[in-house]
Write a protein that holds these residues in place. Structure first.
Motif, PDB file in Angstrom:
ATOM      1  N   ARG A  24     -40.663 -14.036  71.493  1.00 45.23           N
ATOM      2  CA  ARG A  24     -41.897 -13.604  70.830  1.00 45.23           C
ATOM      3  C   ARG A  24     -43.137 -14.089  71.575  1.00 45.23           C
ATOM      4  N   LEU A  25     -43.065 -15.295  72.134  1.00 47.42           N
ATOM      5  CA  LEU A  25     -44.218 -15.813  72.890  1.00 47.42           C
ATOM      6  C   LEU A  25     -44.452 -14.989  74.154  1.00 47.42           C
ATOM      7  N   SER A  26     -43.369 -14.481  74.748  1.00 45.65           N
ATOM      8  CA  SER A  26     -43.527 -13.656  75.946  1.00 45.65           C
ATOM      9  C   SER A  26     -44.281 -12.372  75.622  1.00 45.65           C
ATOM     10  N   GLN A  27     -44.200 -11.929  74.367  1.00 45.14           N
ATOM     11  CA  GLN A  27     -44.928 -10.730  73.955  1.00 45.14           C
ATOM     12  C   GLN A  27     -46.416 -11.024  73.740  1.00 45.14           C
ATOM     13  N   VAL A  28     -46.711 -12.286  73.413  1.00 44.32           N
ATOM     14  CA  VAL A  28     -48.102 -12.695  73.206  1.00 44.32           C
ATOM     15  C   VAL A  28     -48.785 -12.996  74.537  1.00 44.32           C
ATOM     16  N   GLU A  29     -48.024 -13.588  75.469  1.00 43.66           N
ATOM     17  CA  GLU A  29     -48.562 -14.000  76.769  1.00 43.66           C
ATOM     18  C   GLU A  29     -49.006 -12.787  77.592  1.00 43.66           C
ATOM     19  N   LYS A  30     -50.212 -12.868  78.154  1.00 46.38           N
ATOM     20  CA  LYS A  30     -50.765 -11.764  78.934  1.00 46.38           C
ATOM     21  C   LYS A  30     -50.466 -11.891  80.431  1.00 46.38           C
ATOM     22  N   GLY A  31     -50.332 -13.117  80.912  1.00 43.70           N
ATOM     23  CA  GLY A  31     -50.093 -13.312  82.339  1.00 43.70           C
ATOM     24  C   GLY A  31     -48.668 -12.948  82.726  1.00 43.70           C
ATOM     25  N   PRO A  32     -48.470 -12.095  83.723  1.00 40.45           N
ATOM     26  CA  PRO A  32     -47.111 -11.672  84.100  1.00 40.45           C
ATOM     27  C   PRO A  32     -46.228 -12.821  84.583  1.00 40.45           C
ATOM     28  N   ALA A  33     -46.796 -13.772  85.317  1.00 43.14           N
ATOM     29  CA  ALA A  33     -45.989 -14.894  85.828  1.00 43.14           C
ATOM     30  C   ALA A  33     -45.490 -15.765  84.676  1.00 43.14           C
ATOM     31  N   LYS A  66     -39.840 -21.599  61.518  1.00 43.05           N
ATOM     32  CA  LYS A  66     -40.211 -22.232  62.782  1.00 43.05           C
ATOM     33  C   LYS A  66     -40.707 -21.194  63.782  1.00 43.05           C
ATOM     34  N   VAL A  67     -40.033 -20.047  63.807  1.00 39.11           N
ATOM     35  CA  VAL A  67     -40.454 -18.960  64.702  1.00 39.11           C
ATOM     36  C   VAL A  67     -41.863 -18.511  64.332  1.00 39.11           C
ATOM     37  N   TRP A  68     -42.092 -18.299  63.059  1.00 42.98           N
ATOM     38  CA  TRP A  68     -43.406 -17.863  62.576  1.00 42.98           C
ATOM     39  C   TRP A  68     -44.478 -18.889  62.931  1.00 42.98           C
ATOM     40  N   PHE A  69     -44.135 -20.176  62.761  1.00 44.98           N
ATOM     41  CA  PHE A  69     -45.078 -21.262  63.028  1.00 44.98           C
ATOM     42  C   PHE A  69     -45.532 -21.261  64.488  1.00 44.98           C
ATOM     43  N   TYR A  70     -44.588 -21.147  65.419  1.00 50.36           N
ATOM     44  CA  TYR A  70     -44.944 -21.195  66.840  1.00 50.36           C
ATOM     45  C   TYR A  70     -45.675 -19.937  67.305  1.00 50.36           C
ATOM     46  N   VAL A  71     -45.331 -18.807  66.739  1.00 47.45           N
ATOM     47  CA  VAL A  71     -46.056 -17.579  67.087  1.00 47.45           C
ATOM     48  C   VAL A  71     -47.495 -17.679  66.581  1.00 47.45           C
ATOM     49  N   LEU A  72     -47.668 -18.224  65.375  1.00 46.87           N
ATOM     50  CA  LEU A  72     -49.016 -18.418  64.832  1.00 46.87           C
ATOM     51  C   LEU A  72     -49.809 -19.381  65.708  1.00 46.87           C
ATOM     52  N   LEU A  73     -49.168 -20.477  66.132  1.00 46.32           N
ATOM     53  CA  LEU A  73     -49.832 -21.430  67.026  1.00 46.32           C
ATOM     54  C   LEU A  73     -50.299 -20.735  68.305  1.00 46.32           C
ATOM     55  N   ALA A  74     -49.440 -19.892  68.851  1.00 42.60           N
ATOM     56  CA  ALA A  74     -49.775 -19.203  70.096  1.00 42.60           C
ATOM     57  C   ALA A  74     -50.964 -18.277  69.912  1.00 42.60           C
ATOM     58  N   VAL A  76     -53.363 -18.496  67.586  1.00 47.89           N
ATOM     59  CA  VAL A  76     -54.582 -19.211  67.201  1.00 47.89           C
ATOM     60  C   VAL A  76     -55.042 -20.182  68.288  1.00 47.89           C
ATOM     61  N   LEU A  77     -54.099 -20.967  68.826  1.00 52.06           N
ATOM     62  CA  LEU A  77     -54.457 -22.033  69.763  1.00 52.06           C
ATOM     63  C   LEU A  77     -54.013 -21.762  71.201  1.00 52.06           C
ATOM     64  N   GLY A  78     -53.335 -20.641  71.420  1.00 49.29           N
ATOM     65  CA  GLY A  78     -52.941 -20.300  72.781  1.00 49.29           C
ATOM     66  C   GLY A  78     -51.467 -20.545  73.043  1.00 49.29           C
ATOM     67  N   VAL A  79     -50.918 -19.752  73.942  1.00 49.62           N
ATOM     68  CA  VAL A  79     -49.500 -19.864  74.296  1.00 49.62           C
ATOM     69  C   VAL A  79     -49.204 -21.220  74.921  1.00 49.62           C
ATOM     70  N   THR A  80     -50.148 -21.715  75.745  1.00 48.66           N
ATOM     71  CA  THR A  80     -49.927 -23.003  76.392  1.00 48.66           C
ATOM     72  C   THR A  80     -49.695 -24.106  75.380  1.00 48.66           C
ATOM     73  N   PHE A  81     -50.530 -24.142  74.330  1.00 49.59           N
ATOM     74  CA  PHE A  81     -50.358 -25.164  73.296  1.00 49.59           C
ATOM     75  C   PHE A  81     -49.000 -25.016  72.618  1.00 49.59           C
ATOM     76  N   ALA A  82     -48.628 -23.768  72.291  1.00 48.35           N
ATOM     77  CA  ALA A  82     -47.356 -23.534  71.600  1.00 48.35           C
ATOM     78  C   ALA A  82     -46.163 -23.978  72.442  1.00 48.35           C
ATOM     79  N   VAL A  83     -46.171 -23.635  73.738  1.00 47.70           N
ATOM     80  CA  VAL A  83     -45.019 -23.999  74.570  1.00 47.70           C
ATOM     81  C   VAL A  83     -45.004 -25.500  74.859  1.00 47.70           C
TER      82      VAL A  83
END
Length: 287
Positions: A24-33, A66-74, A76-83
């Motif tokens: 799910r985070l990969s779907q939120v992340e905009k950077g291809p790398a 837990k899945v919902w929580f981390y997707v929400l973090l990503a 609101v606060l960015g994928v970097t924070f979530a990962v």
């Protein structure tokens, strides 16, 4: 069911959850790398789940909360924070797999988790983190300067509404000044990928948001000393929340940064409070 089987099923559930989170985070992340890294880790977690499935003989569902929580973090606060937050779980999983050195596939999974940790460390390529220095500047300056100013106003003026008005004017002027300074500083530094106007906006917004949060107690509470106490509690909360975000995103010590900022802000507030008291006593001026 014995404890060993329960532990394996718990690990299997964690792998199912991690797979779903990274997917799910990969779907939120905009950077291809970064997206490729997240998808690769998700594939590893799915493979780990399949290996554990052969040992337990059971299917388990991911922890949806837990899945919902981390997707929400990503979001609101960015994928970097979530990962980065997920990285803490990766360390725990690696240690758990290391408890089974007699199982070759578990040893391999432990190595995978260590590799994931290193790959996740490299995921710092977001605008909000690129401008983190500007946000730090705005927040630090607002917290240190403004807690001190409001503490001094409390003793010198004594009236909550007057303190709120004076503080608001001072805070807005200071925010504009800080934003202008950050614009000139960024323009002079010519840091690659960092735009002076955006840096100024991040600094100004961080300062204004902090000013509003610290002034609000004086707007809502008529007793100036009670409002001061609430303001200091609000400052403590802002310091805690921001430093937790910063510590996780930058993999730094939360306790050290939090302690430094609290000591600095509250020391300045205490000194300013005393200055306000002394000026009021020496001048004899009553608000």
């Amino acid at each position: 069911m014995d404890i060993r089987m329960e532990n394996m099923m718990a690990l299997q559930r964690d792998e199912a959850t991690s797979y779903e989170v990274y997917r799910r985070l990969s779907q939120v992340e905009k950077g291809p790398a970064n997206r490729d890294v997240l998808l690769r880790i998700a594939a590893d977690e799915k493979r780990h789940y399949a290996l554990l499935r052969t040992r337990t003989g059971h299917d388990v569902r991911p922890a949806r909360g837990k899945v919902w929580f981390y997707v929400l973090l990503a979001r609101v606060l960015g994928v970097t924070f979530a990962v980065r937050r997920m990285e803490l779980g990766e360390k725990d999983a690696g240690r758990l797999y290391a408890n089974y050195p007699d199982m070759e596939d578990f040893v391999c999974m432990a190595r995978d988790e260590e590799r994931h940790e290193q790959e996740l460390i490299g995921l710092i390529d977001e605008e909000r983190l690129a401008y983190m220095g500007s946000v730090v500047l705005g927040l630090n300056d607002a917290l240190v300067e403004f807690t001190g100013a409001l503490a001094g106003f409390t003793l010198a003026l004594g009236d909550s509404r007057l303190i709120a008005l004076t503080g608001s004017i001072t805070g807005i002027a200071a925010a504009l000044s800080m934003a202008s300074s950050e614009y000139l500083s960024t323009k002079s530094d010519k840091e690659p990928g960092k735009r002076p106007v955006k840096a100024a906006i991040y600094t100004g917004i961080a300062y204004v948001v902090t000013v509003v949060a610290l002034v609000m107690p004086f707007v809502l509470i008529s007793n100036a000393l009670a409002a001061l106490g609430v303001m200091l509690a609000a400052a403590l909360l802002i310091i805690a929340l921001f430093n937790y975000y910063y510590a996780v995103a930058r993999a730094e010590s939360f306790r050290r940064r939090f302690t430094e900022m609290v000591v600095l802000s509250f020391t300045v507030a205490g000194i300013s409070f005393l200055i306000g008291y002394l000026l009021k006593a020496l001048t004899g001026i009553e608000a």
